[in-house]
Design a protein around this motif. Structure first.
Motif, PDB file in Angstrom:
ATOM      1  N   UNK A 131       0.792  -1.223   0.000  1.00  0.00           N
ATOM      2  CA  UNK A 131       0.000   0.000   0.000  1.00  0.00           C
ATOM      3  C   UNK A 131       0.826   1.276   0.000  1.00  0.00           C
ATOM      4  N   UNK A 132       2.156   1.168  -0.039  1.00  0.00           N
ATOM      5  CA  UNK A 132       3.015   2.352  -0.016  1.00  0.00           C
ATOM      6  C   UNK A 132       3.802   2.451  -1.314  1.00  0.00           C
ATOM      7  N   UNK A 133       3.823   3.653  -1.886  1.00  0.00           N
ATOM      8  CA  UNK A 133       4.569   3.898  -3.117  1.00  0.00           C
ATOM      9  C   UNK A 133       5.814   4.708  -2.778  1.00  0.00           C
ATOM     10  N   UNK A 134       6.971   4.170  -3.106  1.00  0.00           N
ATOM     11  CA  UNK A 134       8.235   4.869  -2.814  1.00  0.00           C
ATOM     12  C   UNK A 134       9.327   4.331  -3.749  1.00  0.00           C
ATOM     13  N   UNK A 135      10.467   5.004  -3.710  1.00  0.00           N
ATOM     14  CA  UNK A 135      11.591   4.565  -4.524  1.00  0.00           C
ATOM     15  C   UNK A 135      12.139   3.253  -3.968  1.00  0.00           C
ATOM     16  N   UNK A 136      12.289   2.273  -4.853  1.00  0.00           N
ATOM     17  CA  UNK A 136      12.748   0.957  -4.417  1.00  0.00           C
ATOM     18  C   UNK A 136      13.745   0.378  -5.411  1.00  0.00           C
ATOM     19  N   UNK A 137      14.524  -0.585  -4.890  1.00  0.00           N
ATOM     20  CA  UNK A 137      15.458  -1.326  -5.737  1.00  0.00           C
ATOM     21  C   UNK A 137      14.943  -2.723  -6.047  1.00  0.00           C
ATOM     22  N   UNK A 138      14.034  -3.239  -5.186  1.00  0.00           N
ATOM     23  CA  UNK A 138      13.520  -4.597  -5.382  1.00  0.00           C
ATOM     24  C   UNK A 138      14.316  -5.634  -4.625  1.00  0.00           C
ATOM     25  N   UNK A 139      14.756  -5.272  -3.405  1.00  0.00           N
ATOM     26  CA  UNK A 139      15.527  -6.209  -2.596  1.00  0.00           C
ATOM     27  C   UNK A 139      14.886  -6.347  -1.218  1.00  0.00           C
ATOM     28  N   UNK A 140      15.246  -7.414  -0.523  1.00  0.00           N
ATOM     29  CA  UNK A 140      14.882  -7.592   0.883  1.00  0.00           C
ATOM     30  C   UNK A 140      16.160  -7.879   1.643  1.00  0.00           C
ATOM     31  N   UNK A 141      16.201  -7.421   2.880  1.00  0.00           N
ATOM     32  CA  UNK A 141      17.426  -7.572   3.660  1.00  0.00           C
ATOM     33  C   UNK A 141      17.530  -8.956   4.286  1.00  0.00           C
ATOM     34  N   UNK A 142      18.751  -9.376   4.468  1.00  0.00           N
ATOM     35  CA  UNK A 142      19.008 -10.652   5.124  1.00  0.00           C
ATOM     36  C   UNK A 142      18.591 -10.550   6.593  1.00  0.00           C
ATOM     37  N   UNK A 143      17.817 -11.528   7.049  1.00  0.00           N
ATOM     38  CA  UNK A 143      17.306 -11.475   8.414  1.00  0.00           C
ATOM     39  C   UNK A 143      18.422 -11.667   9.434  1.00  0.00           C
ATOM     40  N   UNK A 144      18.245 -11.008  10.580  1.00  0.00           N
ATOM     41  CA  UNK A 144      19.183 -11.142  11.675  1.00  0.00           C
ATOM     42  C   UNK A 144      18.981 -12.487  12.368  1.00  0.00           C
ATOM     43  N   UNK A 145      20.037 -13.102  12.823  1.00  0.00           N
ATOM     44  CA  UNK A 145      19.923 -14.368  13.553  1.00  0.00           C
ATOM     45  C   UNK A 145      19.206 -14.133  14.883  1.00  0.00           C
ATOM     46  N   UNK A 146      18.341 -15.051  15.254  1.00  0.00           N
ATOM     47  CA  UNK A 146      17.639 -14.942  16.532  1.00  0.00           C
ATOM     48  C   UNK A 146      18.659 -15.046  17.674  1.00  0.00           C
ATOM     49  N   UNK A 147      18.597 -14.092  18.599  1.00  0.00           N
ATOM     50  CA  UNK A 147      19.579 -14.082  19.676  1.00  0.00           C
ATOM     51  C   UNK A 147      18.942 -14.165  21.064  1.00  0.00           C
ATOM     52  N   UNK A 148      17.667 -14.535  21.112  1.00  0.00           N
ATOM     53  CA  UNK A 148      16.984 -14.754  22.393  1.00  0.00           C
ATOM     54  C   UNK A 148      16.199 -16.059  22.286  1.00  0.00           C
ATOM     55  N   UNK A 149      16.146 -16.808  23.374  1.00  0.00           N
ATOM     56  CA  UNK A 149      15.450 -18.088  23.351  1.00  0.00           C
ATOM     57  C   UNK A 149      14.725 -18.302  24.675  1.00  0.00           C
ATOM     58  N   UNK A 150      13.398 -18.432  24.589  1.00  0.00           N
ATOM     59  CA  UNK A 150      12.594 -18.740  25.770  1.00  0.00           C
ATOM     60  C   UNK A 150      12.485 -20.263  25.881  1.00  0.00           C
ATOM     61  N   UNK A 151      13.245 -20.847  26.815  1.00  0.00           N
ATOM     62  CA  UNK A 151      13.243 -22.299  26.949  1.00  0.00           C
ATOM     63  C   UNK A 151      13.397 -22.677  28.421  1.00  0.00           C
ATOM     64  N   UNK A 152      12.649 -23.717  28.820  1.00  0.00           N
ATOM     65  CA  UNK A 152      12.730 -24.243  30.174  1.00  0.00           C
ATOM     66  C   UNK A 152      12.796 -25.764  30.099  1.00  0.00           C
ATOM     67  N   UNK A 153      13.294 -26.375  31.181  1.00  0.00           N
ATOM     68  CA  UNK A 153      13.226 -27.816  31.297  1.00  0.00           C
ATOM     69  C   UNK A 153      11.786 -28.243  31.504  1.00  0.00           C
ATOM     70  N   UNK A 154      11.494 -29.535  31.353  1.00  0.00           N
ATOM     71  CA  UNK A 154      10.108 -30.010  31.472  1.00  0.00           C
ATOM     72  C   UNK A 154       9.440 -29.634  32.790  1.00  0.00           C
ATOM     73  N   UNK A 155      10.165 -29.679  33.900  1.00  0.00           N
ATOM     74  CA  UNK A 155       9.565 -29.334  35.184  1.00  0.00           C
ATOM     75  C   UNK A 155       9.408 -27.829  35.340  1.00  0.00           C
TER      76      UNK A 155
END
Length: 453
Positions: free
Chosen positions: A296-320
């Protein structure tokens, strides 16, 4: 799989799993109370597949939007007198058993939510650290700066960018000023207040509202992750993995600078000069930028998408450890949903926050693409929403049945047929209105994205 087909598929999976679990709750408790179950149906309308077992027809309906359990019920029989008093007839059971049967569906949804949150925590949900980029709008007014790490929102500790933005969005929906604690680059924690009461009326999913809040994730490195076919980037020879170092002589540090400088430079002359790093070499690239429309936005573009950043947070617990974490998450989500319902009733939050299956389908597809842990989190939230919604004292919902049965228990006699019918009409009208409003909100949002309004 296209986004549309993916959304339809994951919506069907979501509804199939959650409706089955909900209706099985009614079925399981009804059988324990000695009620005869005539049909267990996933979906409405004429059955497209069915089989008989233990006196119950198990069916899949032609319309896959919900489900139901049909009991031996004198009020629905062609000849009530012939059904009344039969073994397993629903209304022959004492009120407390009928209340238990009505409540079982929502309770099973809540139990499913706890189990799904537990599984999510055991698997681990990857996310990003809540470090912000250059703030704008209300965030800048509050004194936040680029590189700040959000520690808490509204007094609640947050450990990921998703949790931080969810808390801010919920406060924004109610137009409430909220406190934010951030840790600066030196590690020192300071408090700030986001003046969310200044936001314009409406739902916080509007892009303009997000821009007004002004909290952005730290910008991505200017490394190309995707080159669209038949675009200036493809024609100019840009490749995945290229890092943009300069644009028309201006040094580039991150992706946000590329977007800003491209708009400024291409407005003067669409022909722009890039300096890119590829395989350790610096290569000049000349490209003719184009004005393109995306989202829905019109602007000057090159037609690229940036490489995603690696996930650096993790919500994890042991089973208990995941057990109390799942209960805590369920409680937090429940309190948030009830608070939002209250805010919409009293007019504190806009009814534009209501969403239909269109939004649910989109989020289902997006969460499934993020991985199993994210999809489990989504299922838990939707299951909890179904449980809470069905417990509301609205006729035709489980909560309405509970209220009518409680009234019968207190009065010592059943509620009149006239009252039941009137209640059902009121409940249908209310639900139809809410569903209509939810669809209107989603359709209006999609049209605004298409036409840029």
């Amino acid at each position: 799989m296209s986004e549309f087909l993916g959304s339809v598929f994951w919506l069907a999976v979501t509804l199939g799993v959650l409706v089955t679990f909900h209706e099985f709750g009614h079925y399981w408790v009804a059988r324990r109370c000695g009620v005869r179950v005539l049909r267990f149906s996933i979906g409405f309308g004429k059955p497209i597949a069915s089989f008989q077992r233990d006196g119950t027809q198990w069916a899949i309906g032609a319309i896959p939007l919900g489900g139901y359990v049909k009991f031996l019920d004198q009020r629905e029989a062609d000849d009530p007198r012939a059904v009344a008093g039969q073994p397993g007839e629903f209304y022959s059971k004492p009120p407390w058993q009928r209340i238990a049967i009505a409540a079982a569906g929502p309770v099973f949804n809540i139990v499913f939510a706890i189990a799904a949150f537990w599984a999510m925590f055991v698997i681990g949900r990857p996310d990003y650290q809540p470090v912000i980029g250059a703030p704008k709008g209300l965030a800048a007014e509050a004194g936040l700066v680029a590189g700040d790490r959000i520690v808490s929102v509204g007094g609640e500790k947050v450990d990921s960018m998703s949790a931080a933005m969810l808390a801010v969005t919920q406060a924004a929906a109610r137009h409430r000023d909220t406190s934010v604690e951030v840790a600066g680059a030196n590690g020192q924690i300071r408090a700030a207040t986001l003046a969310l009461s200044k936001l314009p009326p409406g739902a916080p999913d509007n892009a303009a509202v997000y821009e007004k809040i002004g909290i952005n994730a730290a910008p991505l490195p200017a490394v190309i992750g995707l080159v669209d076919a038949d675009t200036p980037a493809a024609k100019g020879g840009l490749k995945v993995g290229d890092r943009i170092l300069g644009l028309n002589g201006h040094a580039i540090a991150d992706s946000s600078q590329v977007s800003r400088l491209l708009g400024e430079e291409a407005a003067k002359n669409p022909q722009v000069s890039l300096l890119v790093e590829r395989d350790g070499r610096q290569i000049p690239v000349a490209i003719a930028a184009e004005r393109l429309t995306r989202d829905g936005q019109t602007r000057w573009m090159l037609g690229i998408a940036w490489q995603e950043r690696a996930r650096d947070a993790l919500e994890r617990f042991g089973p208990l450890a995941a057990v109390p974490a799942a209960f805590e998450e369920t409680w937090k989500q429940t309190a948030s949903m009830l608070g939002m319902i209250k805010s919409m009733i009293v007019g504190e939050a806009s009814v534009k926050n209501l969403s239909s299956v269109i939004s649910i389908a989109e989020v289902a597809n997006a969460s499934a693409n993020e991985g199993l842990a994210w999809f489990l989190s989504f299922l838990a939230v939707i299951s909890l929403s179904l449980g809470i919604l069905n417990l509301l004292p609205i006729p035709i919902l489980d909560g309405g049945h509970i209220v009518f049965t409680l009234a019968e228990w207190i009065k010592g006699r059943p509620v009149s047929e006239r009252t039941l019918i009137a209640g059902q009409y009121v409940g249908l009208a209310l639900l139809a209105s809410l569903m209509g409003l939810a669809f209107y909100n989603d359709i209006a949002r999609k049209l605004a994205q298409v036409f840029g309004s």
